[in-house]
Design a protein around this motif. Structure first.
Motif, PDB file in Angstrom:
ATOM      1  N   ILE A 159      -9.892 -90.484 -33.687  1.00 12.40           N
ATOM      2  CA  ILE A 159     -11.328 -90.606 -33.942  1.00 12.40           C
ATOM      3  C   ILE A 159     -11.587 -91.857 -34.779  1.00 12.40           C
ATOM      4  CG2 ILE A 159     -13.215 -89.551 -35.280  1.00 12.40           C
ATOM      5  CD1 ILE A 159     -12.299 -86.863 -34.125  1.00 12.40           C
ATOM      6  N   ASN A 160     -12.460 -92.695 -34.270  1.00 17.14           N
ATOM      7  CA  ASN A 160     -12.747 -93.944 -34.960  1.00 17.14           C
ATOM      8  C   ASN A 160     -14.263 -94.139 -35.029  1.00 17.14           C
ATOM      9  OD1 ASN A 160     -12.252 -96.315 -36.241  1.00 17.14           O
ATOM     10  ND2 ASN A 160     -11.778 -97.460 -34.385  1.00 17.14           N
ATOM     11  N   PRO A 161     -14.930 -93.406 -35.933  1.00 13.95           N
ATOM     12  CA  PRO A 161     -16.391 -93.498 -35.963  1.00 13.95           C
ATOM     13  C   PRO A 161     -16.893 -94.791 -36.597  1.00 13.95           C
ATOM     14  CG  PRO A 161     -15.607 -91.921 -37.567  1.00 13.95           C
ATOM     15  CD  PRO A 161     -14.409 -92.531 -36.965  1.00 13.95           C
ATOM     16  N   PHE A 162     -18.146 -95.084 -36.316  1.00 13.84           N
ATOM     17  CA  PHE A 162     -18.785 -96.261 -36.878  1.00 13.84           C
ATOM     18  C   PHE A 162     -19.782 -95.796 -37.942  1.00 13.84           C
ATOM     19  CE2 PHE A 162     -22.201 -99.419 -36.906  1.00 13.84           C
ATOM     20  CZ  PHE A 162     -21.468-100.548 -37.209  1.00 13.84           C
ATOM     21  N   VAL A 163     -19.703 -96.392 -39.113  1.00 11.58           N
ATOM     22  CA  VAL A 163     -20.558 -95.971 -40.228  1.00 11.58           C
ATOM     23  C   VAL A 163     -21.482 -97.117 -40.637  1.00 11.58           C
ATOM     24  CG1 VAL A 163     -20.602 -94.993 -42.554  1.00 11.58           C
ATOM     25  CG2 VAL A 163     -18.670 -94.508 -41.070  1.00 11.58           C
ATOM     26  N   SER A 164     -22.776 -96.816 -40.741  1.00 13.08           N
ATOM     27  CA  SER A 164     -23.701 -97.803 -41.309  1.00 13.08           C
ATOM     28  C   SER A 164     -24.365 -97.151 -42.521  1.00 13.08           C
ATOM     29  CB  SER A 164     -24.743 -98.224 -40.280  1.00 13.08           C
ATOM     30  OG  SER A 164     -25.390 -97.099 -39.764  1.00 13.08           O
ATOM     31  N   ASN A 197     -19.981 -91.250 -33.599  1.00 13.47           N
ATOM     32  CA  ASN A 197     -18.712 -91.194 -32.877  1.00 13.47           C
ATOM     33  C   ASN A 197     -18.994 -91.022 -31.398  1.00 13.47           C
ATOM     34  OD1 ASN A 197     -16.311 -89.119 -31.814  1.00 13.47           O
ATOM     35  ND2 ASN A 197     -15.659 -90.916 -32.923  1.00 13.47           N
ATOM     36  N   SER A 198     -18.330 -91.844 -30.608  1.00 17.76           N
ATOM     37  CA  SER A 198     -18.469 -91.754 -29.160  1.00 17.76           C
ATOM     38  C   SER A 198     -17.073 -91.554 -28.588  1.00 17.76           C
ATOM     39  CB  SER A 198     -19.100 -93.053 -28.658  1.00 17.76           C
ATOM     40  OG  SER A 198     -19.415 -92.902 -27.321  1.00 17.76           O
ATOM     41  N   ASP A 199     -16.837 -90.399 -28.002  1.00 20.48           N
ATOM     42  CA  ASP A 199     -15.521 -90.087 -27.456  1.00 20.48           C
ATOM     43  C   ASP A 199     -15.545 -90.305 -25.947  1.00 20.48           C
ATOM     44  OD1 ASP A 199     -13.178 -88.983 -26.605  1.00 20.48           O
ATOM     45  OD2 ASP A 199     -13.731 -86.909 -27.052  1.00 20.48           O
ATOM     46  N   ALA A 216     -12.924 -84.990 -39.486  1.00 19.57           N
ATOM     47  CA  ALA A 216     -12.341 -86.341 -39.383  1.00 19.57           C
ATOM     48  C   ALA A 216     -13.438 -87.397 -39.303  1.00 19.57           C
ATOM     49  CB  ALA A 216     -11.435 -86.425 -38.165  1.00 19.57           C
ATOM     50  N   ILE A 217     -14.510 -87.098 -38.586  1.00 15.57           N
ATOM     51  CA  ILE A 217     -15.624 -88.061 -38.454  1.00 15.57           C
ATOM     52  C   ILE A 217     -16.311 -88.241 -39.815  1.00 15.57           C
ATOM     53  CG2 ILE A 217     -17.884 -88.459 -37.370  1.00 15.57           C
ATOM     54  CD1 ILE A 217     -16.734 -86.849 -34.923  1.00 15.57           C
TER      55      ILE A 217
END
Lengths: 214, 180
Positions: free
Chosen positions: A52-57, B50-52, B132-133
């Motif tokens: 999981i590699n979310p983007f945070v602003s 998050n985009s899976d 996790a997010i």
């Protein structure tokens, strides 16, 4: 030489397969398709948390000057769990919540009265719960089966927060905070040259829990 | 025949082995005395997305969280020693410890799902995945150097102002506040 043996094996298998009754052949093909679809579907169900590699602003919305004197921390790790019956089996969830309770004083309500060059009276408000911290990195989902919505999980996390706060109060965090504040303020004012320092509790302010919601 | 009988007899045992025994672990508690003077509180709004698209063929999953975090910073008065305070007549000089971030608080009730889309062939986000997010949001605060610098600068200004006011009200006119 080895490839010839593989080809021969494949031919034998194909010969055997073609020799089967048409309904048996159809059943085997259907079963193989079902197994393949099952594997693909199972693999697609979840995304590994490590991937999981979310983007945070983020943006700062408020900057506030405060005068909080935190004199005691209480840390606790607790488990909150829930289960619900399904038509077949049970769904359950267990979350390990690590919480920190910060207790102290609002020094903007502190009053001082200097009686002489060496004597001071410090009037402190009641200690209060400044924060109950249970951040996402403090929570670990230990067991999970079935789907649990974010709303439901938030409810359980709040139960854990309430329990941690209750234990902190039962373990005497308010007294610990008051003792430590007295020690620290005595040290500070004696370093400023005061010989006689009297620290009093100002009970005219609100109850410590009146303004705090876990 | 013997093997068959053994297999049939062992079946209930195998089924029982699968039954989980839930035992609630004991709570771990500690109490620590501190002396943290918080002088500033920052409120930070975050959008975590998050985009899976791992299984694009079967459709995608998307989630967007909206969070509010409060960050408190100030000086640790436990690090203040007698040598850090110099008094002479109406002059006072204090060498305060450098301010630091004292708490980051993302309350569960301040985290909400703003948008979520899950294709028919995909399952909902599990709690482990959501954890996790959300951890990424916390990490973003902890690793944002520019944000930390502005928090520290504000905390320093707040601490300076607090001690200036306190010392002035105690009759000191020549006040020097430094950070060690």
């Amino acid at each position: 030489m080895q490839s010839t043996s593989h080809t021969n094996k494949f031919r034998t298998l194909l010969h055997f397969f073609l020799g089967l009754a048409p309904w048996v052949r159809s059943t085997i093909i259907a079963a193989l398709i079902l197994v393949a679809a099952g594997i693909v579907f199972t693999l697609s169900r979840r995304q590994s948390p490590s991937k999981i590699n979310p983007f945070v602003s983020q943006s700062v919305t408020e900057i506030k000057q405060i005068r909080e004197f935190c004199t005691a921390h209480y840390c606790e790790e607790t488990v909150v769990s829930a289960s619900r019956k399904r038509l077949i089996g049970t769904d359950d969830i267990a979350i390990i919540v690590k919480g920190t309770v910060r207790v102290g004083y609002d020094l903007s309500q502190m009053k001082t009265q200097i009686l002489s060059d060496t004597t001071i009276i410090v009037s402190l408000p009641e200690p209060k719960v400044l924060d109950v911290i249970t951040n996402p990195s403090d929570c670990e989902t230990f067991q999970e089966s079935g789907h649990w919505s974010h709303k439901q999980v938030t409810k359980y996390k709040n139960i854990a927060r309430g329990r941690i706060l209750k234990h902190a109060l039962a373990d005497g965090i308010m007294n610990q905070a008051a003792d430590q504040a007295h020690v620290r303020l005595q040290l500070l004012f004696s370093a400023l040259g005061f010989k006689q320092i009297e620290i009093l509790a100002d009970t005219t302010h609100n109850s410590p829990l009146a303004t705090h919601k876990p | 025949m013997k093997h068959k009988l053994l297999f049939i007899l062992s079946l209930p045992l195998l089924l029982l082995a699968g039954c989980a025994h839930h035992q609630q672990p004991e709570d771990i508690r500690t109490m620590i005395k501190t002396a943290e003077l918080s002088t500033v509180q920052f409120t930070v709004r975050q959008i975590i997305r998050n985009s899976d698209e791992t299984w694009q063929l079967l459709g995608d999953r998307k989630v967007l969280f909206s969070c509010k975090a409060t960050i408190k910073a100030g000086v640790n008065l436990a690090q203040l020693t007698d040598n850090d305070i110099q008094i002479s007549g109406t002059s006072a000089s204090i060498a305060l410890p450098m301010p630091q971030i004292q708490s980051i608080n993302l309350r569960p009730q301040d985290i909400s799902v703003a948008y979520s889309k899950v294709s028919l062939l995909r399952t909902q986000y599990t709690q482990q995945e959501r954890d996790a997010i959300l951890r990424a949001g916390e990490l973003a605060i902890k690793s944002d150097r520019a944000l930390q610098q502005s928090i520290i600068a504000e905390a320093q200004h707040g601490a300076e102002e607090f001690f200036q006011l306190m010392l002035r009200s105690h009759g000191y006119t020549n006040i020097t506040i430094t950070f060690k």
